[in-house]
Design a protein around this motif. Structure first.
Motif, PDB file in Angstrom:
ATOM      1  N   LYS A 329       0.610  -1.234  -0.040  1.00  0.00           N
ATOM      2  CA  LYS A 329      -0.058   0.142  -0.092  1.00  0.00           C
ATOM      3  C   LYS A 329       1.035   1.249   0.058  1.00  0.00           C
ATOM      4  CE  LYS A 329      -3.996  -2.360   1.978  1.00  0.00           C
ATOM      5  NZ  LYS A 329      -4.977  -2.797   2.826  1.00  0.00           N
ATOM      6  N   LYS A 332       5.049   4.977   5.091  1.00  0.00           N
ATOM      7  CA  LYS A 332       4.964   6.265   5.797  1.00  0.00           C
ATOM      8  C   LYS A 332       5.833   7.183   5.821  1.00  0.00           C
ATOM      9  CE  LYS A 332       2.999   5.389   9.918  1.00  0.00           C
ATOM     10  NZ  LYS A 332       2.701   4.680  11.366  1.00  0.00           N
ATOM     11  N   PRO A 527      -4.855   9.195   8.625  1.00  0.00           N
ATOM     12  CA  PRO A 527      -3.824   8.094   8.608  1.00  0.00           C
ATOM     13  C   PRO A 527      -2.566   8.144   9.536  1.00  0.00           C
ATOM     14  CG  PRO A 527      -4.596   8.700   6.613  1.00  0.00           C
ATOM     15  CD  PRO A 527      -5.068   9.673   7.409  1.00  0.00           C
ATOM     16  N   GLY A 565      -7.577   3.167  10.676  1.00  0.00           N
ATOM     17  CA  GLY A 565      -6.702   4.376  10.032  1.00  0.00           C
ATOM     18  C   GLY A 565      -5.618   5.175  10.880  1.00  0.00           C
ATOM     19  N   LYS A 575      -3.896   0.760   7.506  1.00  0.00           N
ATOM     20  CA  LYS A 575      -3.824   0.856   6.180  1.00  0.00           C
ATOM     21  C   LYS A 575      -5.063   0.311   5.622  1.00  0.00           C
ATOM     22  CE  LYS A 575       1.109   1.115   5.774  1.00  0.00           C
ATOM     23  NZ  LYS A 575       2.302   0.452   4.986  1.00  0.00           N
ATOM     24  N   TYR A 578      -7.089   2.485   2.973  1.00  0.00           N
ATOM     25  CA  TYR A 578      -6.453   2.572   1.542  1.00  0.00           C
ATOM     26  C   TYR A 578      -7.426   2.805   0.593  1.00  0.00           C
ATOM     27  CZ  TYR A 578      -2.993   2.333  -1.933  1.00  0.00           C
ATOM     28  OH  TYR A 578      -2.062   2.525  -2.861  1.00  0.00           O
ATOM     29  N   LEU A 581     -10.391   6.803   1.710  1.00  0.00           N
ATOM     30  CA  LEU A 581     -10.443   7.607   3.061  1.00  0.00           C
ATOM     31  C   LEU A 581     -11.764   8.086   3.625  1.00  0.00           C
ATOM     32  CD1 LEU A 581      -7.146   9.587   2.564  1.00  0.00           C
ATOM     33  CD2 LEU A 581      -7.492   7.702   3.892  1.00  0.00           C
ATOM     34  N   TYR A 653      -2.348   7.783   0.153  1.00  0.00           N
ATOM     35  CA  TYR A 653      -3.656   6.761   0.651  1.00  0.00           C
ATOM     36  C   TYR A 653      -4.446   6.456  -0.472  1.00  0.00           C
ATOM     37  CZ  TYR A 653      -1.348   9.437   4.725  1.00  0.00           C
ATOM     38  OH  TYR A 653      -0.259   9.648   5.345  1.00  0.00           O
TER      39      TYR A 653
END
Length: 748
Positions: A329, A332, A527, A565, A575, A578, A581, A653
């Protein structure tokens, strides 16, 4: 609905006093009455035994012992220094050889992390100040490793000052131009979303300057209208409003074109590094190494699920890939700040196994060691996975790695050392939220500790975790806080039909379980964020949930829950939002309201929700989720459609709008305007360079066409933080009045 479970962990066990305490006012909340004493800008000095700080009056830079906390020297004193007079020191940088200090003054903010300032070179030996440059304010000056050259940026171009040649200044780039080309500084979206403000380093031998060049000429621009206003007053707009126009790439749009350049100080030759990078790739960091032939350059693909570290030779321009990290995904943003380049190693954090752990490589990219779920023997309590939250340093002499981690669930953070032999020790076993600043030789550290009921305590500790002395205890603040009618704070844990959630609750001091209370839910929910911590700085205004305490004194229960999240529970929990949102986040906030409504002491018909920025988005999504659980809500500076937000954050995201049309167009407050339930107050600053007022303007139009009533507050010339003069006091007073109007008993 499945029956929900709850565990309340009461952290305030003091007996309820029968003597009434003082009552809070809004001015107490916004005016700093309960602001903690703190230690800011602690700079460890190269001797390993001392650290430096700016004195409270901004006149001096003082050195203190890491062992005793006692003052050892005054490194700079504006009152006695010879040369130009400095009114206040805003910041400082020590030269590598310790002979000079760069003194930062007259600082003027640009965006979140960028600023211009007037710098002076202070020669410690002869107590003399000299201007860094007479050509105007500077940005991000950097010392060469030998301490003899300083590079800085002015007007998007890089300049050099040679200290051994009477501070002779030269300009090494000439193509820099506002809104077109930037040398050595990140553009707006890099600064905001990759969290840094300098893209300029020297080679280890001080012979080469290496930087990232941003060509933003093809990036589309955004204009914010500015008015005369007050506090401050902009007289240039007294007759006609003006505009501030800058480059802002929205999701799916063109980013700056980036490349790495080098400049040979002796030959004056400029070179372009032969860096493998996709046309739409990112260069989110550049770091110096101890090898003159190697400058570490970080790259990411546009999807941000692949991080590469190259070692680039400034002379040959050859770039060698040494480390590559791929995760499911996205990677960060925190990883960039946590990665260290030491003399012989690269210390990288990664969620490749589902939890953020440490991976140590040599400079050639060979994996030498991992630090993951090896802390079983040093747990403070409980079970679960270790999640590294910060990396403080790597001791080349011993192989010890110093870091912070969540090792007992998401609410408590401790400081650890993982020794070269694999053994790990917890240096801060006390429950709560701990962080550290280590000395240059890792013999000592300043520990900052707080918990949900106690403000920060700053202590000096040895690298075995032994407390040596307390520097700040904030006892006076604690006594003042406790003299008011403060409510009890508790952690709550409950299970919804889909997940388990953690939160905190503040009840009025005179809480009566036989009564039915209105509830105000504060959240952020974005997130990786965490609002639910065993720390003092929780709540809308921090300072011991001081805003929530004010609301409790007016008869409310206040609650905050970290939805799916958010951070602290691993990649799967974080995640799962994803590409869509807001969907699961809002569902969890609605489930929280439903759970609260089942509690005997909650009036289920008087539940409100509010939040700022992503918390504003989450408020709007929750109020239009489809289940009418909220009487009212307040959204401050909210995004309302991810098509309006920037590339780096949004695509991390959501991928691009072309790749994820449904995620962008079906899951947003504008698309759900017709489902809005409850009374809504919208607040936004007109000069918000981050979440543009456009978001509120387009959402308002959607509400109008959906025939939905709402209230709106617009703040002239205010940015994303909506502050300045009396602004913050006014904003929160309107919010309190709104809650009191909408949640009063007469509306039941």
């Amino acid at each position: 609905m499945k029956k929900m479970l709850m565990t309340c962990i009461a952290l305030a066990m003091t007996a309820v006093s029968v003597v009434a305490g003082e009552k809070l006012t809004l001015k107490d909340v916004v005016g700093g009455t309960f602001r903690s004493e703190s230690m800011t800008a602690v700079t460890p000095l190269s001797d390993g035994e001392t650290y430096a700080q700016i004195s409270p009056d901004g006149k001096r830079i003082v050195a203190y012992s890491f062992r005793t906390g006692k003052q050892t020297a005054v490194l700079f004193d504006a009152e006695t220094a010879r040369g130009p007079k400095v009114g206040r020191v805003d910041g400082y940088t020590m030269s590598p050889d310790g002979k000079r200090i760069l003194i930062q003054t007259q600082t003027k903010p640009i965006y979140r992390r960028s600023f211009t300032a007037t710098y002076y070179i202070y020669l410690i030996q002869n107590n003399k100040l000299e201007p860094l440059s007479d050509g105007g304010p500077q940005q991000t000056p950097v010392f060469s490793p030998d301490g003899n050259v300083i590079a800085f940026v002015r007007d998007n171009n890089i300049h050099l000052v040679k200290l051994l040649y009477d501070n002779a200044e030269s300009q090494i780039t000439a193509d820099g131009k506002f809104n077109e080309v930037i040398n050595g500084l990140p553009d707006w979206v890099y600064e905001e979303e990759f969290s840094y403000n300098s893209a300029l380093v020297f080679s280890a031998d001080s012979k080469q300057v290496v930087w990232v060049r941003f060509d933003e000429s093809q990036v589309k621009q955004y204009s914010m209208q500015l008015f005369k206003g007050l506090a401050p007053q902009r007289d240039e707009y007294a007759e006609y409003p003006g505009f501030y126009t800058y480059k802002y790439p929205v999701a799916g749009a063109q980013n700056s074109k980036v490349q790495v350049m080098s400049y040979d100080i002796k030959s004056h030759q400029t070179r372009k590094m032969d860096l493998p990078l996709e046309a739409d790739g990112y260069i989110p960091r550049i770091k110096a190494t101890s090898d003159p032939t190697k400058v570490a350059v970080f790259t990411m693909n546009r999807h941000q699920d692949q991080l590469r570290i190259y070692m680039c030779n400034p002379l040959s321009t050859v770039c060698q890939l040494v480390v590559e990290d791929k995760v499911e995904k996205y990677i960060k943003e925190d990883v960039l700040a946590q990665t260290l380049i030491t003399d012989k190693h690269i210390v990288l954090t990664s969620e490749r196994d589902g939890y953020n752990h440490i991976y140590v490589y040599n400079l050639n990219g060979q994996l030498m060691r991992t630090v993951g779920d090896v802390l079983q023997g040093v747990r403070v309590g409980g079970k679960g996975h270790t999640i590294v939250t910060d990396v403080y340093g790597y001791d080349e002499a011993t192989g010890d790695i110093y870091f912070a981690a969540l090792n007992d669930g998401p609410t408590d953070q401790q400081v650890f050392v993982s020794h070269g032999n694999g053994k790990t020790d917890c240096l801060t076993p006390k429950k709560g939220w701990n962080s550290a600043v280590f000395s240059a030789n890792f013999k000592y550290f300043v520990n900052t500790w707080s918990d949900i009921n106690n403000p920060a305590v700053y202590s000096l500790c040895s690298n075995q975790g032994k407390a040596l002395t307390t520097l700040i205890d904030n006892k006076a603040l604690k006594q003042k806080y406790d003299s008011y009618d403060m409510g009890q704070k508790e952690f709550i844990i409950f299970t919804t039909p889909e997940t388990k959630l953690t939160g905190w609750m503040v009840k009025p001091k005179d809480f009566d379980p036989a009564k039915k209370y209105p509830v105000i839910m504060y959240q952020y929910g974005g997130p990786g964020a965490q609002q639910v911590k065993n720390a003092w700085g929780i709540g809308m205004s921090g300072n011991g949930a001081i805003m929530e305490q004010l609301l409790c004194q007016q008869g409310y229960i206040c609650v905050c829950v970290d939805n799916r999240g958010t951070g602290g529970r691993g990649a799967e929990f974080e995640k799962c939002t994803y590409l869509r949102l807001g969907e699961l986040e809002a569902r969890d906030q609605v489930e929280t309201a439903l759970w609260l409504g089942q509690q005997s002491y909650v009036d289920k018909d008087r539940i409100a929700i509010w939040g700022w920025s992503y918390g504003g988005w989450n408020t709007l999504m929750s109020m239009s989720e489809g289940r009418p659980v909220f009487r009212c809500g307040i959204a401050i500076a909210p995004p309302t459609c991810w098509r309006y937000y920037d590339t780096v954050y949004t695509e991390r995201y959501m991928r691009t709008p072309n790749e994820n049309k449904s995620g962008y167009d079906d899951v947003n407050p504008i698309a759900r305007a017709g489902k809005l339930h409850g009374t809504l107050l919208l607040c936004h600053g007109l000069a918000d360079d981050n979440v543009h007022y456009r978001n509120t303007a387009e959402y308002v139009e959607a509400l109008v066409q959906a025939d939905k009533d709402f209230r709106q507050l617009v703040y002239t010339n205010r940015n994303h933080s909506i502050f300045g003069g009396n602004t913050r006091n006014h904003l929160f007073r309107q919010c309190l009045n709104f809650f009191n109007d909408e949640l009063s008993d007469r509306l039941k």
